[in-house]
Design a protein around this motif. Structure first.
Motif, PDB file in Angstrom:
ATOM      1  N   ALA A  53     -12.116   2.573  12.352  1.00  0.00           N
ATOM      2  CA  ALA A  53     -12.789   3.224  13.468  1.00  0.00           C
ATOM      3  C   ALA A  53     -14.056   3.877  12.946  1.00  0.00           C
ATOM      4  CB  ALA A  53     -11.868   4.273  14.077  1.00  0.00           C
ATOM      5  N   SER A  54     -14.974   4.195  13.849  1.00  0.00           N
ATOM      6  CA  SER A  54     -16.216   4.812  13.409  1.00  0.00           C
ATOM      7  C   SER A  54     -16.036   6.294  13.115  1.00  0.00           C
ATOM      8  CB  SER A  54     -17.306   4.603  14.459  1.00  0.00           C
ATOM      9  OG  SER A  54     -16.917   5.217  15.665  1.00  0.00           O
ATOM     10  N   SER A  55     -14.839   6.824  13.304  1.00  0.00           N
ATOM     11  CA  SER A  55     -14.571   8.216  12.961  1.00  0.00           C
ATOM     12  C   SER A  55     -13.075   8.395  12.733  1.00  0.00           C
ATOM     13  CB  SER A  55     -15.036   9.140  14.076  1.00  0.00           C
ATOM     14  OG  SER A  55     -14.284   8.910  15.239  1.00  0.00           O
ATOM     15  N   ARG A  56     -12.727   9.536  12.116  1.00  0.00           N
ATOM     16  CA  ARG A  56     -11.333   9.899  11.916  1.00  0.00           C
ATOM     17  C   ARG A  56     -11.213  11.390  12.175  1.00  0.00           C
ATOM     18  NH1 ARG A  56     -10.223   7.380   6.027  1.00  0.00           N
ATOM     19  NH2 ARG A  56     -11.726   5.715   6.223  1.00  0.00           N
ATOM     20  N   THR A  57     -10.094  11.804  12.735  1.00  0.00           N
ATOM     21  CA  THR A  57      -9.882  13.202  13.087  1.00  0.00           C
ATOM     22  C   THR A  57      -9.041  13.898  12.023  1.00  0.00           C
ATOM     23  OG1 THR A  57      -9.990  12.639  15.420  1.00  0.00           O
ATOM     24  CG2 THR A  57      -8.996  14.742  14.877  1.00  0.00           C
ATOM     25  N   THR A  58      -9.400  15.137  11.729  1.00  0.00           N
ATOM     26  CA  THR A  58      -8.612  15.963  10.819  1.00  0.00           C
ATOM     27  C   THR A  58      -8.380  17.324  11.466  1.00  0.00           C
ATOM     28  OG1 THR A  58      -8.355  16.765   8.543  1.00  0.00           O
ATOM     29  CG2 THR A  58     -10.557  16.941   9.516  1.00  0.00           C
ATOM     30  N   THR A  59      -7.276  17.941  11.099  1.00  0.00           N
ATOM     31  CA  THR A  59      -6.957  19.258  11.642  1.00  0.00           C
ATOM     32  C   THR A  59      -7.249  20.378  10.648  1.00  0.00           C
ATOM     33  OG1 THR A  59      -4.681  19.033  10.881  1.00  0.00           O
ATOM     34  CG2 THR A  59      -5.171  18.369  13.172  1.00  0.00           C
ATOM     35  N   SER A  60      -7.452  20.010   9.375  1.00  0.00           N
ATOM     36  CA  SER A  60      -7.737  21.041   8.387  1.00  0.00           C
ATOM     37  C   SER A  60      -8.545  20.498   7.219  1.00  0.00           C
ATOM     38  CB  SER A  60      -6.440  21.675   7.860  1.00  0.00           C
ATOM     39  OG  SER A  60      -5.697  20.733   7.127  1.00  0.00           O
ATOM     40  N   LEU A  61      -9.233  21.408   6.568  1.00  0.00           N
ATOM     41  CA  LEU A  61      -9.980  21.115   5.340  1.00  0.00           C
ATOM     42  C   LEU A  61      -9.517  22.111   4.290  1.00  0.00           C
ATOM     43  CD1 LEU A  61     -13.568  20.696   6.842  1.00  0.00           C
ATOM     44  CD2 LEU A  61     -12.066  18.866   6.030  1.00  0.00           C
ATOM     45  N   LYS A  62      -9.426  21.648   3.048  1.00  0.00           N
ATOM     46  CA  LYS A  62      -8.984  22.500   1.946  1.00  0.00           C
ATOM     47  C   LYS A  62      -9.691  22.048   0.680  1.00  0.00           C
ATOM     48  CE  LYS A  62      -5.024  19.458   1.225  1.00  0.00           C
ATOM     49  NZ  LYS A  62      -3.565  19.363   1.152  1.00  0.00           N
ATOM     50  N   THR A  63      -9.323  22.604  -0.447  1.00  0.00           N
ATOM     51  CA  THR A  63      -9.908  22.183  -1.708  1.00  0.00           C
ATOM     52  C   THR A  63      -8.870  21.476  -2.555  1.00  0.00           C
ATOM     53  OG1 THR A  63      -9.419  24.284  -2.802  1.00  0.00           O
ATOM     54  CG2 THR A  63     -11.575  24.080  -1.725  1.00  0.00           C
ATOM     55  N   ALA A  64      -9.359  20.624  -3.442  1.00  0.00           N
ATOM     56  CA  ALA A  64      -8.511  19.924  -4.403  1.00  0.00           C
ATOM     57  C   ALA A  64      -9.372  19.647  -5.628  1.00  0.00           C
ATOM     58  CB  ALA A  64      -7.988  18.613  -3.814  1.00  0.00           C
ATOM     59  N   THR A  65      -8.728  19.441  -6.760  1.00  0.00           N
ATOM     60  CA  THR A  65      -9.458  19.095  -7.974  1.00  0.00           C
ATOM     61  C   THR A  65      -9.401  17.583  -8.150  1.00  0.00           C
ATOM     62  OG1 THR A  65      -8.936  21.221  -8.957  1.00  0.00           O
ATOM     63  CG2 THR A  65      -9.656  19.476 -10.454  1.00  0.00           C
ATOM     64  N   VAL A  66     -10.573  16.963  -8.158  1.00  0.00           N
ATOM     65  CA  VAL A  66     -10.703  15.518  -8.334  1.00  0.00           C
ATOM     66  C   VAL A  66     -11.716  15.295  -9.454  1.00  0.00           C
ATOM     67  CG1 VAL A  66     -11.409  13.343  -7.252  1.00  0.00           C
ATOM     68  CG2 VAL A  66     -10.146  15.034  -5.915  1.00  0.00           C
ATOM     69  N   ASP A  67     -11.336  14.523 -10.438  1.00  0.00           N
ATOM     70  CA  ASP A  67     -12.204  14.241 -11.586  1.00  0.00           C
ATOM     71  C   ASP A  67     -12.753  15.530 -12.200  1.00  0.00           C
ATOM     72  OD1 ASP A  67     -11.843  11.480 -11.365  1.00  0.00           O
ATOM     73  OD2 ASP A  67     -13.551  11.266 -10.008  1.00  0.00           O
ATOM     74  N   GLY A  68     -11.914  16.559 -12.267  1.00  0.00           N
ATOM     75  CA  GLY A  68     -12.286  17.816 -12.895  1.00  0.00           C
ATOM     76  C   GLY A  68     -13.156  18.738 -12.054  1.00  0.00           C
ATOM     77  N   GLN A  69     -13.459  18.351 -10.819  1.00  0.00           N
ATOM     78  CA  GLN A  69     -14.291  19.170  -9.930  1.00  0.00           C
ATOM     79  C   GLN A  69     -13.471  19.648  -8.746  1.00  0.00           C
ATOM     80  OE1 GLN A  69     -17.672  19.942 -10.146  1.00  0.00           O
ATOM     81  NE2 GLN A  69     -17.681  19.039 -12.176  1.00  0.00           N
ATOM     82  N   LYS A  70     -13.639  20.901  -8.357  1.00  0.00           N
ATOM     83  CA  LYS A  70     -12.992  21.416  -7.152  1.00  0.00           C
ATOM     84  C   LYS A  70     -13.867  20.984  -5.974  1.00  0.00           C
ATOM     85  CE  LYS A  70     -10.492  25.191  -6.702  1.00  0.00           C
ATOM     86  NZ  LYS A  70     -10.084  26.599  -6.636  1.00  0.00           N
ATOM     87  N   ILE A  71     -13.291  20.166  -5.074  1.00  0.00           N
ATOM     88  CA  ILE A  71     -14.045  19.613  -3.950  1.00  0.00           C
ATOM     89  C   ILE A  71     -13.321  19.862  -2.632  1.00  0.00           C
ATOM     90  CG2 ILE A  71     -15.056  17.820  -5.422  1.00  0.00           C
ATOM     91  CD1 ILE A  71     -13.172  15.797  -3.984  1.00  0.00           C
TER      92      ILE A  71
END
Length: 190
Positions: A53-71
């Motif tokens: 689809a041309s978009s996706r819905t999310t109900t929340s955003l948070k942080t995670a560590t990916v490849d040593g970076q907090k994103i």
């Protein structure tokens, strides 16, 4: 001599059509800077991606560590990105058409997404499909169709214009997975 001019004209028209189809794989000068797949007219992109689809819905955003970076990631741990050709405070995204197939908009329902560990200002703008595209610090955010779940940020640095975000909403330029594209010289992140 006429044949040579027609061949040159045909080559120019073909090149322009290819650039138009690539949509979001162009640098600021308008030339492709990435080997990112180009969505086809059928909605499938090269590399055996499923149609999305041309978009996706999310109900929340948070942080995670990916490849040593907090994103910043969504509720499922999928990274979100900014497109550096968008401008903060604009009323719509510049990633449309084929670009939106490869980089679907992150949308929210009727309420803004809940945030955890994020200091960026969360807002929204009208999405191309009529929904609400989530913004961070006034910039629309996107998913990358080739990411395959949490722990994957394969869109980082694509074409030198797509980047994951630090918790304060600033782009993270280090750790670019696309070494063929130049990174900005003054990273905004830690």
């Amino acid at each position: 001599m006429k044949l040579k001019h027609r061949s040159l004209a045909l080559a120019a028209v073909s090149s322009a059509a290819l650039l138009a189809l690539s949509g979001c794989g162009a640098g600021s000068a308008g030339s492709p800077t990435s080997s990112a797949p180009v969505p086809s007219a059928s909605g499938y992109a090269a590399g055996n991606l499923e149609p999305i689809a041309s978009s996706r819905t999310t109900t929340s955003l948070k942080t995670a560590t990916v490849d040593g970076q907090k994103i910043i990631v969504d509720a499922n741990g999928t990274p979100v990105y900014i497109y550096t050709l968008d401008n903060a405070g604009e009323s719509k995204s510049v990633c449309l058409g084929g670009c939106a197939l490869l980089w679907p908009a992150v949308e929210s329902g009727s309420e803004p997404p809940q945030v955890q560990g994020i200091t960026a200002k969360v807002g929204s703008m009208p999405a191309a499909d009529g929904g609400k595209q989530v913004t961070l610090n006034g910039l629309p955010i996107y998913y990358y169709a080739k990411d395959n779940g949490s722990g994957s940020a394969t869109g980082q640095g694509v074409a030198g214009v797509w980047y994951v975000l630090a918790p304060d909403g600033s782009p993270i330029y280090v750790g670019s997975t696309n070494t063929s594209s130049p990174s900005p010289t003054s990273p905004l992140s830690k």
